[in-house]
Design an enzyme around this catalytic site. Sequence first.
Site, PDB file in Angstrom:
ATOM      1  CG  ASP A   1     -55.795  19.986  36.090  1.00 31.86           C
ATOM      2  OD1 ASP A   1     -55.238  18.906  36.214  1.00 31.86           O
ATOM      3  OD2 ASP A   1     -56.306  20.237  34.678  1.00 31.86           O
TER       4      ASP A   1
ATOM      5  CG  ASP B   1     -52.117  21.063  36.619  1.00 30.02           C
ATOM      6  OD1 ASP B   1     -51.082  21.510  36.029  1.00 30.02           O
ATOM      7  OD2 ASP B   1     -52.641  20.334  37.112  1.00 30.02           O
TER       8      ASP B   1
ATOM      9  CE  LYS C   1     -49.044  19.391  35.817  1.00 34.19           C
ATOM     10  NZ  LYS C   1     -50.076  19.143  34.968  1.00 34.19           N
TER      11      LYS C   1
ATOM     12  CD  GLU D   1     -51.083  11.967  33.477  1.00 33.62           C
ATOM     13  OE1 GLU D   1     -51.168  13.133  33.455  1.00 33.62           O
ATOM     14  OE2 GLU D   1     -52.389  11.172  33.739  1.00 33.62           O
TER      15      GLU D   1
HETATM   16  O1  KIV Z   1     -53.388  17.203  37.967  1.00 39.74           O
HETATM   17  C1  KIV Z   1     -52.613  16.653  38.326  1.00 39.74           C
HETATM   18  O2  KIV Z   1     -52.621  15.841  39.383  1.00 39.74           O
HETATM   19  C2  KIV Z   1     -51.585  16.437  37.252  1.00 39.74           C
HETATM   20  C3  KIV Z   1     -50.757  15.307  37.788  1.00 39.74           C
HETATM   21  C4  KIV Z   1     -51.397  13.646  37.193  1.00 39.74           C
HETATM   22  C5  KIV Z   1     -49.355  15.172  36.844  1.00 39.74           C
HETATM   23  O3  KIV Z   1     -51.500  16.977  36.359  1.00 39.74           O
END
Ligand code: KIV
Length: 271
Positions: free
Chosen positions: A51, A90, A120, A189
């Site tokens: 995201d 995501d 995710k 993270e």
């Molecule tokens: O959205 C994203 O790019 C992420 C990464 C930073 C793991 O969640």
Amino acid sequence: MSVQKEVKRVTTRTLHDMKSRGEKIAMLTAYDFSMARLVDAAGVDVILVGDSASNVMAGHETTLPITLDQMIYHASSVIRGTQRALVVVDLPFGSYQGNSKEALTSAIRVMKETGAHAIKLEGGEEVVESVKRILSAGVPVMGHLGLTPQSIYKFGTYVVRAREEEEAQKLIHDAHLLQEAGCFAIVIEKVPATLASRVASELSIPIIGIGAGGGVDGQVLVLHDMLGINTEFKPRFLRSYLNLQEQITGAIGNYVQDVKSKDFPNAGESY
Ligand code: KIV
């Protein structure tokens, strides 16, 4: 006759086996067909349709504004560009926090409409019920702990998380809960390296770090950051592999110059 070499797709099982062998997992984000094709061909194991598209593709300050429809658009483009990588998408802010039914509905839309391989979502204990419900429909789930950008207004800052004992203990507890719920991997993270390394050694599922040191099972970066497209973003954990901002603006500047000077197109570039 051309013989197409069959490419074996990375699966959640592959990642599990990589952790068992001590082989590190390379993960990067991608949001569109052309970049996904390059990332996939370069041998990245997992492509995350993050995201972070909200920041790097749409120019928003946070990840909060991106919608499920927009994530589905990005993910379906990425899928068309990949042959080998496992593609994880995501679930965006507002598409799963309501309740586990909403989470399942969003996950099913992603899987049906994009052809992606997993989703995710961010959070620990508070999302465990949703994780279980999504998994009960056969959709693999990756967790995300530590700095969770969808909660940025709760944190109030992007500084390193879990430096204090209480937050570190919650992260360890959450990681175990996500593993028990059935997550196939967890992104951690921006936390101290010792904490991330401890979680990776306690858990049997792969821990993918971003700003979490080298003692985890794999690494993820935002593609536009590591390629130097966004040179304004310079956290300590980011290694820059290119300065594409300089190269692209240079090349485009040359094109503008060639058009203005009537050098382009020449006779050989005309019909
Ligand atoms: O959205 C994203 O790019 C992420 C990464 C930073 C793991 O969640």
